[in-house]
Design an enzyme around this catalytic site. Structure first.
Site, mmCIF file in Angstrom:
data_model
loop_
_atom_site.group_PDB
_atom_site.id
_atom_site.type_symbol
_atom_site.label_atom_id
_atom_site.label_comp_id
_atom_site.label_asym_id
_atom_site.label_seq_id
_atom_site.Cartn_x
_atom_site.Cartn_y
_atom_site.Cartn_z
ATOM 1 N N HIS A 1 6.523 -0.789 3.485
ATOM 2 C CA HIS A 1 6.503 -2.192 3.932
ATOM 3 C C HIS A 1 5.868 -3.050 2.851
ATOM 4 O O HIS A 1 4.825 -2.704 2.306
ATOM 5 C CB HIS A 1 5.770 -2.364 5.260
ATOM 6 C CG HIS A 1 4.457 -1.668 5.340
ATOM 7 N ND1 HIS A 1 4.335 -0.308 5.505
ATOM 8 C CD2 HIS A 1 3.197 -2.149 5.252
ATOM 9 C CE1 HIS A 1 3.052 0.019 5.541
ATOM 10 N NE2 HIS A 1 2.346 -1.070 5.373
ATOM 11 N N ASN B 1 0.881 -1.159 0.000
ATOM 12 C CA ASN B 1 0.000 0.000 0.000
ATOM 13 C C ASN B 1 0.923 1.215 0.000
ATOM 14 O O ASN B 1 1.699 1.411 0.954
ATOM 15 C CB ASN B 1 -0.910 -0.022 1.225
ATOM 16 C CG ASN B 1 -1.930 -1.150 1.166
ATOM 17 O OD1 ASN B 1 -2.460 -1.446 0.099
ATOM 18 N ND2 ASN B 1 -2.190 -1.776 2.295
HETATM 19 P P1 5GP Z 1 -0.687 -1.030 5.746
HETATM 20 O O1 5GP Z 1 -2.174 -0.961 5.920
HETATM 21 O O2 5GP Z 1 -0.018 0.257 6.154
HETATM 22 O O3 5GP Z 1 -0.266 -1.490 4.400
HETATM 23 O O4 5GP Z 1 -0.205 -2.158 6.740
HETATM 24 C C1 5GP Z 1 0.320 -1.921 8.011
HETATM 25 C C2 5GP Z 1 0.451 -3.263 8.678
HETATM 26 O O5 5GP Z 1 1.258 -3.105 9.840
HETATM 27 C C3 5GP Z 1 -0.894 -3.844 9.161
HETATM 28 O O6 5GP Z 1 -1.094 -5.111 8.542
HETATM 29 C C4 5GP Z 1 -0.728 -3.944 10.662
HETATM 30 O O7 5GP Z 1 -1.325 -5.102 11.204
HETATM 31 C C5 5GP Z 1 0.787 -3.944 10.851
HETATM 32 N N1 5GP Z 1 1.243 -3.364 12.094
HETATM 33 C C6 5GP Z 1 0.869 -2.159 12.612
HETATM 34 N N2 5GP Z 1 1.495 -1.940 13.778
HETATM 35 C C7 5GP Z 1 2.302 -3.027 13.995
HETATM 36 C C8 5GP Z 1 3.197 -3.378 15.049
HETATM 37 O O8 5GP Z 1 3.385 -2.653 16.025
HETATM 38 N N3 5GP Z 1 3.852 -4.562 14.923
HETATM 39 C C9 5GP Z 1 3.662 -5.389 13.849
HETATM 40 N N4 5GP Z 1 4.366 -6.542 13.844
HETATM 41 N N5 5GP Z 1 2.819 -5.085 12.846
HETATM 42 C C10 5GP Z 1 2.141 -3.922 12.909
#
Ligand code: 5GP
Ligand code: ZN
Length: 141
Positions: free
Chosen positions: A98, A85
């Protein structure tokens, strides 16, 4: 430091790390979409893919290629959906690049990348291609 992924890279916040080198860290997502859902991040904070240095991009994708097979095999999956994303409008919630690696199985009910988008009228591909090539040539963002 307020970025949660920078804090994980620095070891200030615990995470289930599965791979680490000087430029890249990979760890399990805290709210996995499937068992084995891994996030691969550059060690240096960058919000969007287009802001990665070439070295960081190479290291990031090298880690993705190293991880795809082991992640799939470790949970007995048939494949992986790999995605980013990239920007607020896409639903990116953590502004640190990420790569999601999400193991997939036949009949798991999730769609392909195509399922994200609605079909509809589109600009001619030749016109859009010319616009993109022009931006590359001008190095505009
Ligand atoms: P996005 O929606 O930004 O593409 O994905 C962010 C991802 O980061 C989500 O799947 C969420 O579960 C993960 N995430 C957010 N905070 C943390 C954290 O503190 N530790 C880990 N391991 N994953 C996280
Ligand atoms: Zn960060």
């Amino acid at each position: 430091m307020i970025c949660i992924f920078c804090r994980i890279v620095a070891g200030e916040v615990p995470a289930e790390v599965v791979l680490r080198d000087a430029a890249t860290v990979a760890f399990l997502d805290v709210s996995p979409l499937a068992d084995g859902h891994v996030l691969v991040v550059p060690a240096a904070h960058v919000a969007r893919v287009e802001d990665l240095t070439e070295d960081a991009a190479v290291s990031l994708f090298r880690a993705v290629t190293r991880l795809a097979g082991p992640v799939r095999a470790a949970v007995g999956a048939a494949g992986t959906t790999i995605g980013i994303n990239n920007g607020d409008a896409t639903g990116q919630t953590v502004p640190h690049v990420h790569v999601h690696i999400v193991p997939r199985r036949e009949g798991d009910g999730a769609s392909s990348v195509h399922g994200i988008f609605r079909s509809g009228p589109r600009r001619p591909v030749a016109e859009v291609g010319m616009a993109i090539r022009g931006r590359i040539a001008g190095s505009a963002d």
